[in-house]
Design an enzyme around this catalytic site. Sequence first.
Site, PDB file in Angstrom:
ATOM      1  N   ARG A  84       0.856  -1.184   0.000  1.00  0.00           N
ATOM      2  CA  ARG A  84       0.000   0.000   0.000  1.00  0.00           C
ATOM      3  C   ARG A  84       0.896   1.239   0.000  1.00  0.00           C
ATOM      4  NH1 ARG A  84      -2.111   0.891   4.414  1.00  0.00           N
ATOM      5  NH2 ARG A  84      -1.563  -0.907   5.676  1.00  0.00           N
ATOM      6  N   TYR A 133      -1.147  -3.432  -6.912  1.00  0.00           N
ATOM      7  CA  TYR A 133      -1.017  -4.159  -5.643  1.00  0.00           C
ATOM      8  C   TYR A 133      -2.346  -4.196  -4.864  1.00  0.00           C
ATOM      9  CZ  TYR A 133      -0.137  -5.254  -0.858  1.00  0.00           C
ATOM     10  OH  TYR A 133      -0.249  -5.830   0.377  1.00  0.00           O
ATOM     11  N   LYS A 191      -9.560  -2.191   1.469  1.00  0.00           N
ATOM     12  CA  LYS A 191      -9.211  -1.035   2.287  1.00  0.00           C
ATOM     13  C   LYS A 191      -9.978   0.213   1.832  1.00  0.00           C
ATOM     14  CE  LYS A 191      -6.228  -3.475   4.558  1.00  0.00           C
ATOM     15  NZ  LYS A 191      -6.525  -3.887   5.937  1.00  0.00           N
ATOM     16  N   HIS A 204     -11.056  -1.998  11.380  1.00  0.00           N
ATOM     17  CA  HIS A 204      -9.957  -2.871  10.958  1.00  0.00           C
ATOM     18  C   HIS A 204      -9.782  -3.948  12.036  1.00  0.00           C
ATOM     19  CE1 HIS A 204      -5.423  -2.988   9.617  1.00  0.00           C
ATOM     20  NE2 HIS A 204      -6.140  -3.886   8.985  1.00  0.00           N
ATOM     21  N   SER A 237      -1.638  -3.593  11.135  1.00  0.00           N
ATOM     22  CA  SER A 237      -1.162  -4.544  10.130  1.00  0.00           C
ATOM     23  C   SER A 237       0.101  -5.233  10.667  1.00  0.00           C
ATOM     24  CB  SER A 237      -0.819  -3.820   8.831  1.00  0.00           C
ATOM     25  OG  SER A 237      -1.891  -2.996   8.444  1.00  0.00           O
ATOM     26  N   ASP A 283      -9.780  -9.469   9.049  1.00  0.00           N
ATOM     27  CA  ASP A 283      -9.211  -8.136   8.780  1.00  0.00           C
ATOM     28  C   ASP A 283     -10.196  -6.983   8.980  1.00  0.00           C
ATOM     29  OD1 ASP A 283      -6.893  -6.629   7.963  1.00  0.00           O
ATOM     30  OD2 ASP A 283      -7.851  -6.294   6.027  1.00  0.00           O
ATOM     31  N   ARG A 301       2.060 -12.339  -0.380  1.00  0.00           N
ATOM     32  CA  ARG A 301       0.661 -12.553   0.049  1.00  0.00           C
ATOM     33  C   ARG A 301       0.068 -13.828  -0.516  1.00  0.00           C
ATOM     34  NH1 ARG A 301      -1.901  -8.489   3.433  1.00  0.00           N
ATOM     35  NH2 ARG A 301      -0.292  -6.919   3.643  1.00  0.00           N
TER      36      ARG A 301
HETATM   37  C1  OXD Z   1      -3.154  -4.375   5.762  1.00  0.00           C
HETATM   38  C2  OXD Z   1      -3.730  -5.550   5.074  1.00  0.00           C
HETATM   39  O1  OXD Z   1      -2.228  -3.770   5.236  1.00  0.00           O
HETATM   40  O2  OXD Z   1      -4.649  -6.144   5.649  1.00  0.00           O
HETATM   41  O3  OXD Z   1      -3.632  -4.036   6.857  1.00  0.00           O
HETATM   42  O4  OXD Z   1      -3.288  -5.886   3.964  1.00  0.00           O
HETATM   43 MN    MN Z   2      -5.398  -5.174   7.350  1.00  0.00          MN
END
Ligand code: OXD
Ligand code: MN
Length: 608
Positions: free
Chosen positions: A69, A210, A219, A239, A261, A286, A378
Amino acid sequence: MKTYKELQGWVDEMAALCQPDRIVWCVGSDEENERFMSELVSTKKALKLNPEKRPGSYAFFSDPSDVARVENRTFIASQLEEDAGPTNNWRDPEVLKETMTELFRGSMKGRTMYVIPYMMGPFGSPLSKIGIQLTDSLYVVVNMRMMTRFGSKVLEALKEQDAFVPCLHSVGYPLEPGQEDLEWPSTPIDYKYIAHFPEERLIWSYGSGYGGNALLGKKCLALRIASKIAKDEMWMAEHMLILKLTNPEGKTKYILGAFPSACGKTNLSMLIPTLPGWKVETVGDDIAWIWMKPDGKLYAINPESGFFGVAKGTSYQSNYNAMKAIEKNTIFTNVAITDDLDVWWEGIDGEVPEHLMDWKKQDWTKDSVTPAAHPNSRFTVSTSQCPVLAEEWDQPEGVEISAILVGGRRPSTIPLVHESLGWKHGVFMGSMMGSELTAATISKEIGKVRRDPFAMLPFIGYHVGDYLQHWLDMGKKSNYAMLPKIFYVNWFRKNEDGAFIWPGFGENSRVLKWIFERCDESVKAELTPIGYVPAKGSIDLTGLDLTEDDMETLRIIDTDGWLHEVESIREYYHTIGSKLPVVLEEELNKLESRLKFFDVNNQNTDDY
Ligand code: OXD
Ligand code: MN
């Protein structure tokens, strides 16, 4: 938001702007997915993994500049700058739209524009939201298929629901006739824009492929845009993981956990308790959307339908259930590949192979100095493959929440677990949570705490002060007694030698048990200046090799450390400015005076 009637017009308008060669509406069938995957393999964008080892699974390798991110290229474009607040990059919506319109103009030339109808939340849930994402990335399409409810059935639901969040995404790499494509097209960092228009409920993302920047349901919609909708409509987009905990008598409770995270949310949500008879099942790992029923209780749904988890460090040892989930039908991004076409990353079980292809597609041997898998590698997998998925995970009204956990990585000061005095004090705890910075590269900052309110720092779509006020308002709307208890947990306390004191992983079930029993008031706690800590002997340590001294370190209050903490929180509160809720400032002052003048026999907690 736009309506069903506006859909075709909007797609046409965006297509006229981006100028794709063709438009494909995704239906969501298996046949369609197979076609997409074959195309990705034949164009060398995906690697099909060994079907004997990893059936139905594929690996992708991003451009080295597009691996995470991009918070400094993520924008909240509210009408007023003060509505974005100090934690967001603000842009004037008109100006940003002008800039991005020029970037989007012709950006899909030579490519296909895919139309993805998707739903965040279970079908039939009062909270669920529909998004329509337009994208020129087939990687995004195949990932969104796992992460969301996806395809024609969502268009059907849209006829009823009649509101969708428009989401436009381009990797920003148009192709001239005859021009060869890159394996992972994207733009240089300064041309990436992850833009949110919270008042209009609109998302525009340009230049990155990404996950967090490009799978716009996660997100961007489910946190940044949804947090603003939730504030306007009196619910919460957080979150948080959601887990179901069952005790040996078969009694269950649902628990939320807000951790920044990379603090182990996925691991905790799938944990295998070491305590006999206890069971953890997963509702989400998440994101939680939380609403209050007329009974004043909070209920949560997981808006996603897949896991986009960090691969590095995941093993049968650290997260058995995640490893089982990703044995097949999984998309891997930026992992290393073994010579027999399986996946590998640092921390996975077994011997380190002699030879690998690393995430940059280079030869890698044990002597290589660079990591084989990217630290942010990931896996994407459907929730349905989680072996401990709670059967009610898809329930439209959600699950009733008994406890909310907050926490981060704090090597000192913060005990293993402490319970708030009540909702307002719990919101205070969430407001000041965070992790201590330890990375050697930012040496100036070492020892400093990065405060990350409710783990939402990069995800609040509006002013952080208004966000914290919203937490307080949700509490006021209920009867405080009906609300979940709030606990601060810290698995990461270290001793003088720098070693973790608490063993973590499955042993965290001991803390979950204490929390479960606190919700029923069936286990003892000790009132201290910072809240309730476990009474001596009240955490079940049967069979655990932990000295009494260590347990005392994890349990008792370090008054000097906490007074230092108060100062640090005060400094942090200054950065929030005049929108900091007065109640939280009062909580901070009360904490300070309790630390200085605490008298257990004369402690008034009625206020909570
Ligand atoms: C984060 C994710 O960055 O869940 O929080 O990918
Ligand atoms: Mn996350």
